[in-house]
Motif scaffolding. Structure first.
Motif, PDB file in Angstrom:
ATOM      1  N   GLU A  14       2.765   0.690   8.379  1.00  0.00           N
ATOM      2  CA  GLU A  14       1.591   1.550   8.093  1.00  0.00           C
ATOM      3  C   GLU A  14       2.289   2.872   8.394  1.00  0.00           C
ATOM      4  OE1 GLU A  14      -2.105   1.059   9.181  1.00  0.00           O
ATOM      5  OE2 GLU A  14      -2.259  -1.066   8.265  1.00  0.00           O
ATOM      6  N   GLU A  15       2.490   3.907   7.569  1.00  0.00           N
ATOM      7  CA  GLU A  15       2.920   5.222   7.898  1.00  0.00           C
ATOM      8  C   GLU A  15       2.068   6.120   7.113  1.00  0.00           C
ATOM      9  OE1 GLU A  15       5.377   6.352   9.780  1.00  0.00           O
ATOM     10  OE2 GLU A  15       6.263   4.660  10.449  1.00  0.00           O
ATOM     11  N   PRO A  16       2.028   7.343   7.547  1.00  0.00           N
ATOM     12  CA  PRO A  16       1.378   8.548   6.525  1.00  0.00           C
ATOM     13  C   PRO A  16       2.590   8.970   5.509  1.00  0.00           C
ATOM     14  CG  PRO A  16       1.907   9.213   8.828  1.00  0.00           C
ATOM     15  CD  PRO A  16       2.024   7.857   9.221  1.00  0.00           C
ATOM     16  N   VAL A  56       0.203   4.758   3.585  1.00  0.00           N
ATOM     17  CA  VAL A  56       0.886   3.989   3.076  1.00  0.00           C
ATOM     18  C   VAL A  56       1.431   2.563   3.741  1.00  0.00           C
ATOM     19  CG1 VAL A  56       3.036   3.580   1.594  1.00  0.00           C
ATOM     20  CG2 VAL A  56       2.212   5.844   1.805  1.00  0.00           C
ATOM     21  N   THR A  57       0.928   1.458   3.231  1.00  0.00           N
ATOM     22  CA  THR A  57       1.397   0.378   3.898  1.00  0.00           C
ATOM     23  C   THR A  57       2.310  -0.575   2.947  1.00  0.00           C
ATOM     24  OG1 THR A  57      -1.074   0.144   4.756  1.00  0.00           O
ATOM     25  CG2 THR A  57       0.164  -1.779   4.700  1.00  0.00           C
ATOM     26  N   VAL A  58       3.547  -1.260   3.676  1.00  0.00           N
ATOM     27  CA  VAL A  58       4.331  -2.019   3.190  1.00  0.00           C
ATOM     28  C   VAL A  58       4.207  -3.124   3.761  1.00  0.00           C
ATOM     29  CG1 VAL A  58       6.683  -2.311   2.903  1.00  0.00           C
ATOM     30  CG2 VAL A  58       5.894   0.123   2.375  1.00  0.00           C
ATOM     31  N   ALA A  92      12.868   4.400   1.816  1.00  0.00           N
ATOM     32  CA  ALA A  92      13.086   4.524   3.271  1.00  0.00           C
ATOM     33  C   ALA A  92      11.991   3.500   3.847  1.00  0.00           C
ATOM     34  CB  ALA A  92      12.974   5.877   3.741  1.00  0.00           C
ATOM     35  N   LEU A  93      10.796   3.475   3.316  1.00  0.00           N
ATOM     36  CA  LEU A  93       9.950   2.434   3.922  1.00  0.00           C
ATOM     37  C   LEU A  93      10.292   1.081   3.717  1.00  0.00           C
ATOM     38  CD1 LEU A  93       6.230   3.757   3.360  1.00  0.00           C
ATOM     39  CD2 LEU A  93       7.629   3.942   5.274  1.00  0.00           C
ATOM     40  N   PHE A  94      10.763   0.822   2.506  1.00  0.00           N
ATOM     41  CA  PHE A  94      11.420  -0.565   2.203  1.00  0.00           C
ATOM     42  C   PHE A  94      12.583  -0.971   3.302  1.00  0.00           C
ATOM     43  CE2 PHE A  94      10.213  -0.611  -2.650  1.00  0.00           C
ATOM     44  CZ  PHE A  94       9.150  -0.930  -2.481  1.00  0.00           C
ATOM     45  N   ILE A 108       4.505  -5.761  -0.817  1.00  0.00           N
ATOM     46  CA  ILE A 108       3.285  -5.241  -1.257  1.00  0.00           C
ATOM     47  C   ILE A 108       3.313  -3.729  -0.855  1.00  0.00           C
ATOM     48  CG2 ILE A 108       0.608  -5.008  -1.072  1.00  0.00           C
ATOM     49  CD1 ILE A 108       1.021  -8.224  -0.692  1.00  0.00           C
ATOM     50  N   LEU A 109       3.177  -2.845  -1.838  1.00  0.00           N
ATOM     51  CA  LEU A 109       3.007  -1.254  -1.532  1.00  0.00           C
ATOM     52  C   LEU A 109       1.736  -0.835  -1.546  1.00  0.00           C
ATOM     53  CD1 LEU A 109       4.673   1.156  -0.759  1.00  0.00           C
ATOM     54  CD2 LEU A 109       5.180   1.607  -3.189  1.00  0.00           C
ATOM     55  N   HIS A 110       1.076  -0.353  -0.771  1.00  0.00           N
ATOM     56  CA  HIS A 110      -0.441  -0.215  -0.851  1.00  0.00           C
ATOM     57  C   HIS A 110      -0.431   1.326  -0.373  1.00  0.00           C
ATOM     58  CE1 HIS A 110      -4.621  -0.685  -1.172  1.00  0.00           C
ATOM     59  NE2 HIS A 110      -4.815  -0.009  -0.289  1.00  0.00           N
ATOM     60  N   ILE A 111      -0.669   2.191  -1.187  1.00  0.00           N
ATOM     61  CA  ILE A 111      -1.011   3.669  -1.203  1.00  0.00           C
ATOM     62  C   ILE A 111      -2.426   3.941  -0.980  1.00  0.00           C
ATOM     63  CG2 ILE A 111      -0.312   5.943  -1.893  1.00  0.00           C
ATOM     64  CD1 ILE A 111       2.111   4.714  -3.152  1.00  0.00           C
ATOM     65  N   GLU A 112      -2.995   4.206   0.191  1.00  0.00           N
ATOM     66  CA  GLU A 112      -4.356   4.471   0.336  1.00  0.00           C
ATOM     67  C   GLU A 112      -4.533   5.985   0.471  1.00  0.00           C
ATOM     68  OE1 GLU A 112      -8.405   3.688   0.124  1.00  0.00           O
ATOM     69  OE2 GLU A 112      -6.835   2.249   0.234  1.00  0.00           O
ATOM     70  N   PRO A 113      -5.101   6.682  -0.653  1.00  0.00           N
ATOM     71  CA  PRO A 113      -5.497   8.006  -0.584  1.00  0.00           C
ATOM     72  C   PRO A 113      -6.328   8.434   0.694  1.00  0.00           C
ATOM     73  CG  PRO A 113      -6.495   7.277  -2.332  1.00  0.00           C
ATOM     74  CD  PRO A 113      -5.757   6.149  -1.737  1.00  0.00           C
ATOM     75  N   GLN A 114      -6.126   9.709   1.101  1.00  0.00           N
ATOM     76  CA  GLN A 114      -7.037  10.082   2.416  1.00  0.00           C
ATOM     77  C   GLN A 114      -8.022  11.143   1.733  1.00  0.00           C
ATOM     78  OE1 GLN A 114      -6.582   9.025   5.611  1.00  0.00           O
ATOM     79  NE2 GLN A 114      -5.280   7.594   4.900  1.00  0.00           N
ATOM     80  N   ASP A 115      -9.100  11.371   2.303  1.00  0.00           N
ATOM     81  CA  ASP A 115     -10.126  12.339   1.947  1.00  0.00           C
ATOM     82  C   ASP A 115      -9.666  13.785   2.201  1.00  0.00           C
ATOM     83  OD1 ASP A 115     -11.883  10.294   1.326  1.00  0.00           O
ATOM     84  OD2 ASP A 115     -12.810  10.269   3.241  1.00  0.00           O
TER      85      ASP A 115
END
Length: 186
Positions: free
Chosen positions: A37-39, A25-27, A111-113, A178-185
């Motif tokens: 950036e945090e998992p 997750v990127t904020v 919490a990320l915000f 911007i809240l970007h949630i990038e899924p992991q494999d």
């Protein structure tokens, strides 16, 4: 016969989604340029509750043990420190960029915000959704972001770099987060 209004039940955890890999997750705060950036790990203080449930075939009432979330202990990388703690579960509230546990996802986003220097006024938030997201999943993510403190939610499917290059073209997004949630494999 089912009761028309059930008493409030705490948010329950089912074991089937405790093993999902965390999303990245990127904020990004467009105004300040700060980015974190945090998992998507969440450490939640939990308790065992016994809930009465009716057997649909026999009609008898059974007590079923469930796990209920009481509060969040930590989010992101800091949540991994609670992995061995008793009465604490560490899991990801997202799977494939979609919400699987609404309450903890909302608290995780809040919490990320706060970590990213979220302004006092409620800014608009751009949220990344995967290509194959249904309307229900997009609505759940939008509502979680609004309850976490956003004024308005814009959904996008482009890569984060493309959005960062084009965000200054829209006047309304110049103060956005911007809240970007990038899924992991898996």
């Amino acid at each position: 016969m089912l009761k028309q209004f059930e008493p409030f039940r705490p948010q329950l955890l089912e074991n089937w989604y405790l093993d999902f890999p965390p999303a990245q997750v990127t904020v990004h705060n467009v105004r300040t340029g700060q980015q974190i950036e945090e998992p998507s790990w969440v450490a939640a203080a939990c308790k065992q509750v016994a809930l009465p449930e009716r057997n649909l075939y026999t009609g008898e009432i059974l007590t079923v043990p469930r796990t209920a979330v009481e509060k969040l202990a930590a989010v992101g990388r800091a949540a991994l420190e609670y992995k061995a703690a008793p009465d604490t579960l560490v899991f990801s509230p997202f799977c494939g960029g979609r919400i699987v546990h609404y309450l903890t996802a909302q608290l995780f986003i809040r919490a990320l915000f706060k970590q990213a220097g979220f302004p006092l006024l409620k800014p608009p938030v751009c949220v990344h959704i995967p290509d194959q997201t249904t309307q229900v999943e997009a609505q759940a993510l939008s509502e979680a972001v609004i309850q976490a403190g956003a004024r308005k939610v814009f959904l996008y499917t482009d890569p984060l770099s493309a959005l960062l290059n084009n965000v200054h073209k829209w006047k309304e997004l110049q103060t956005a987060v911007i809240l970007h949630i990038e899924p992991q494999d898996e």
